[in-house]
Design a protein around this motif. Structure first.
Motif, short mmCIF file in Angstrom:
data_model
loop_
_atom_site.label_atom_id
_atom_site.label_comp_id
_atom_site.label_asym_id
_atom_site.label_seq_id
_atom_site.Cartn_x
_atom_site.Cartn_y
_atom_site.Cartn_z
N LYS A 104 0.84 -1.19 0.00
CA LYS A 104 0.00 0.00 0.00
C LYS A 104 0.88 1.24 0.00
O LYS A 104 1.92 1.27 0.65
CB LYS A 104 -0.90 -0.02 1.23
CG LYS A 104 -2.00 1.01 1.22
CD LYS A 104 -2.99 0.76 2.35
CE LYS A 104 -4.09 1.80 2.31
NZ LYS A 104 -5.08 1.58 3.37
N VAL A 105 0.45 2.27 -0.72
CA VAL A 105 1.17 3.54 -0.79
C VAL A 105 0.41 4.56 0.05
O VAL A 105 -0.82 4.67 -0.04
CB VAL A 105 1.30 4.03 -2.24
CG1 VAL A 105 1.99 5.39 -2.30
CG2 VAL A 105 2.05 3.00 -3.08
N PHE A 106 1.16 5.29 0.87
CA PHE A 106 0.61 6.35 1.71
C PHE A 106 1.27 7.67 1.35
O PHE A 106 2.45 7.69 0.96
CB PHE A 106 0.91 6.06 3.19
CG PHE A 106 0.17 4.88 3.74
CD1 PHE A 106 -1.00 5.07 4.47
CD2 PHE A 106 0.63 3.59 3.54
CE1 PHE A 106 -1.69 3.98 4.99
CE2 PHE A 106 -0.06 2.50 4.05
CZ PHE A 106 -1.21 2.70 4.78
N PRO A 107 0.56 8.79 1.50
CA PRO A 107 1.20 10.08 1.28
C PRO A 107 2.22 10.34 2.38
O PRO A 107 2.16 9.74 3.46
CB PRO A 107 0.04 11.08 1.36
CG PRO A 107 -0.98 10.40 2.20
CD PRO A 107 -0.84 8.92 1.91
N ASP A 108 3.15 11.24 2.12
CA ASP A 108 4.21 11.51 3.08
C ASP A 108 3.67 11.92 4.45
O ASP A 108 4.22 11.55 5.47
CB ASP A 108 5.16 12.58 2.53
CG ASP A 108 6.54 12.47 3.15
OD1 ASP A 108 7.07 11.35 3.20
OD2 ASP A 108 7.05 13.51 3.59
N ALA A 109 2.57 12.64 4.47
CA ALA A 109 1.97 13.06 5.74
C ALA A 109 1.32 11.89 6.46
O ALA A 109 0.94 12.03 7.63
CB ALA A 109 0.94 14.16 5.49
#
Length: 120
Positions: A104-109
């Protein structure tokens, strides 16, 4: 370079890429941690952040990254990639379907969300 992220939940290994990542970073930091997690727990739960301090991969690091995804193939349980780099996120989503386990990819925040997801 690749450096550990402090405060990862139990059972999760977490690292961030800073500056230019070299093949030696995989060999000395990431690969040993993944091998230890696979040996100790039988499963690997990884959070890897490519944030604003990340610049690039050397060609050798790119090769090591590809090899790492196939090493301990049956041990991968969860892999969270934390990044606002659109091309990297898209590549992870595209190639993530080839990896066993969840990717899964998450935003940097969303680093804390990624750590919590990996620990589930």
């Amino acid at each position: 370079m690749i450096e550990p992220i402090e405060g990862a939940p139990e059972g999760v290994i977490a690292f961030r890429a800073v500056g230019k990542v070299e093949a030696s970073d995989y060999e000395s930091v990431l690969r040993p941690a993944i091998e230890k997690a696979a040996a100790d727990r039988g499963k690997v739960r990884l959070v890897y952040q490519l944030g604003p301090d990340f610049d690039s991969y050397s060609p050798g690091a790119s090769w090591e990254d590809m090899k790492l995804g196939t090493a301990h193939l049956s041990s991968w349980e969860r892999c969270a990639v934390v990044t606002d780099h659109r091309l990297l996120g898209d590549a992870v989503r595209a190639f993530g379907i080839l990896m066993p386990g969840e990717v899964k990819v998450f935003p940097d925040a969303g680093l804390q969300d990624a750590l919590a997801w990996a620990a589930q």
